[in-house]
Design an enzyme around this catalytic site. Structure first.
Site, PDB file in Angstrom:
ATOM      1  N   GLU A 238     -10.424  -4.402  11.782  1.00  0.00           N
ATOM      2  CA  GLU A 238      -9.552  -5.537  12.051  1.00  0.00           C
ATOM      3  C   GLU A 238      -8.737  -5.248  13.129  1.00  0.00           C
ATOM      4  O   GLU A 238      -8.027  -4.028  12.993  1.00  0.00           O
ATOM      5  CB  GLU A 238      -8.959  -6.182  10.557  1.00  0.00           C
ATOM      6  CG  GLU A 238      -7.987  -7.377  10.737  1.00  0.00           C
ATOM      7  CD  GLU A 238      -7.316  -7.443   9.555  1.00  0.00           C
ATOM      8  OE1 GLU A 238      -7.196  -8.597   9.071  1.00  0.00           O
ATOM      9  OE2 GLU A 238      -7.018  -6.471   8.969  1.00  0.00           O
TER      10      GLU A 238
ATOM     11  N   GLU B 290       0.350 -14.943  12.258  1.00  0.00           N
ATOM     12  CA  GLU B 290       0.250 -14.181  10.814  1.00  0.00           C
ATOM     13  C   GLU B 290       1.855 -14.347  10.551  1.00  0.00           C
ATOM     14  O   GLU B 290       2.506 -13.544  11.090  1.00  0.00           O
ATOM     15  CB  GLU B 290      -0.483 -12.963  10.948  1.00  0.00           C
ATOM     16  CG  GLU B 290      -0.647 -12.370   9.336  1.00  0.00           C
ATOM     17  CD  GLU B 290      -1.439 -11.051   9.460  1.00  0.00           C
ATOM     18  OE1 GLU B 290      -1.522 -10.436   8.325  1.00  0.00           O
ATOM     19  OE2 GLU B 290      -1.987 -10.796  10.283  1.00  0.00           O
TER      20      GLU B 290
END
Length: 274
Positions: free
Chosen positions: A152, A254
Site C-alpha cells: 500500500e 484519508e
C-alpha cells in the site's frame, strides 16, 4: 483553467439525497451481478462493487469502486459517516463527520502506472489525515509471509498525522523540485485489496506540505525509483488477481478517527496525457 467542484454543491446534493444527476446508483447486494450495460471491461471479477456512471454521482455506502466517466474511484470506510461526490472531469469532494473510524477515497485509475504523471489541485481541505496519491501493488507469486507481496503506497502532499514517526527511513530525493524522504512500515493482518493480510506501506513524504489552490504534478516514476533505491521490492501495480479490489491508483483523502466534521474538494487529471 480547469473546472473545480464547489463544496456547496456537495453539501446540497447530500442534503437533498441526490445520488446521480441522471443515473440511479446501484449498490449490489449479496454479490449480485451488475447489469451488462454497467460492466467494465477487465473488471468483471469485481462486479459486486464496480459500477459505471456517466454523470455526477454521490457515493455513501461503506465500500464501493467503479468509474465516473473515465475516472476510476474507490470509497472505503469501516464505520462512521463519509461521502464522496464525483464528476466526470475528475472533480471530487469528500465530506466526513467526526468519529472513531477510518475512511479513504478519491478518483484516479483502476491500475497503477509507473510512468504516470498525476495532475491535481485541492481548493480546500479541513484537516484530513492525508491528502495523497494512493494505491496498491500485488504479486501473488510471492509468498504471503513476505510483506512485500502486497504494498500500500502513499505519495503524501498534505497531512495532519506524520507517518514517518513509526516508519523505517529509506532515502531522500528530489522530484519536480520537491524534496521527499521515503519510509516503510508494516501492517499485520489488516484490511487490504486482498482481504486481511500482512503487507508493507511505502511512503514518500515531502519536506513541506503542498499548498492549496494551486495546480501540482506528481511524477510517479521518481517515487518508484526511490523506493527501489531504498531496497524495497515493487510488486505489480497492474494486477487484477487480488480478491477484493484491483490495484488502483487514486488521488485520495484519508481520515482516521476524525475529531470533527470536515470537507475536502479538488480535481485530478492525467498530466502526461495533456
Amino acid at each position: 483553467m480547469k473546472k473545480y467542484f464547489c463544496i456547496k454543491t456537495i453539501l446540497l446534493l447530500a442534503i437533498c439525497g441526490i445520488v446521480s444527476c441522471s443515473t440511479e446508483q446501484k449498490v449490489p447486494e449479496n454479490n449480485e451481478d451488475v447489469s451488462e450495460s454497467s460492466a467494465i471491461s477487465n473488471l468483471d471479477k469485481f462486479d459486486a462493487y464496480t459500477q459505471k456512471f456517466t454523470d455526477a454521482t454521490l457515493i455513501t455506502q461503506n465500500h464501493a469502486t467503479g468509474h465516473v466517466g473515465d475516472f476510476f474511484f474507490t470509497h472505503w470506510k469501516d464505520g462512521g459517516s463519509a461521502s464522496l461526490q464525483l464528476d466526470t472531469d475528475g472533480s471530487f469532494g469528500v465530506s466526513w463527520e467526526g468519529g472513531g473510524y477510518n475512511y479513504v477515497g478519491g478518483p484516479g485509475w483502476h491500475y497503477g502506472d509507473e510512468d504516470r504523471v498525476i495532475g491535481y489541485r485541492f481548493d480546500e481541505e479541513s484537516g484530513a489525515s492525508y491528502i495523497t496519491l494512493y494505491g496498491w501493488g500485488y504479486d501473488e507469486t510471492m509468498p504471503e509471509s513476505d510483506p512485500a507481496h502486497l504494498v500500500e503506497y502513499y505519495v503524501l502532499q498534505r497531512w495532519t498525522y506524520d507517518p514517518s514517526q513509526n516508519g523505517e527511513y529509506g532515502t531522500t530525493f528530489m522530484s519536480n523540485g520537491i524534496e521527499y524522504s521515503t519510509y516503510r512500515s508494516v501492517r499485520e493482518n489488516k484490511p487490504s485489496i486482498n482481504g486481511p493480510s500482512t503487507f508493507y506501506q511505502y511512503w514518500s513524504k515531502p519536506a513541506q506540505q503542498q499548498p492549496l489552490e494551486e495546480d501540482h504534478e506528481i511524477i510517479f516514476t521518481d517515487h518508484v525509483q526511490a523506493w527501489a533505491e531504498s531496497g524495497w521490492i515493487i510488486p505489480d501495480m497492474n494486477n487484477l488477481n487480488a480478491s477484493d479490489d484491483p490495484t488502483y491508483q487514486v488521488m485520495a483523502v484519508e481520515v482516521f478517527n476524525p475529531g470533527q466534521d470536515g470537507t475536502a474538494s479538488g480535481q485530478v487529471w492525467d498530466a502526461k496525457a495533456q
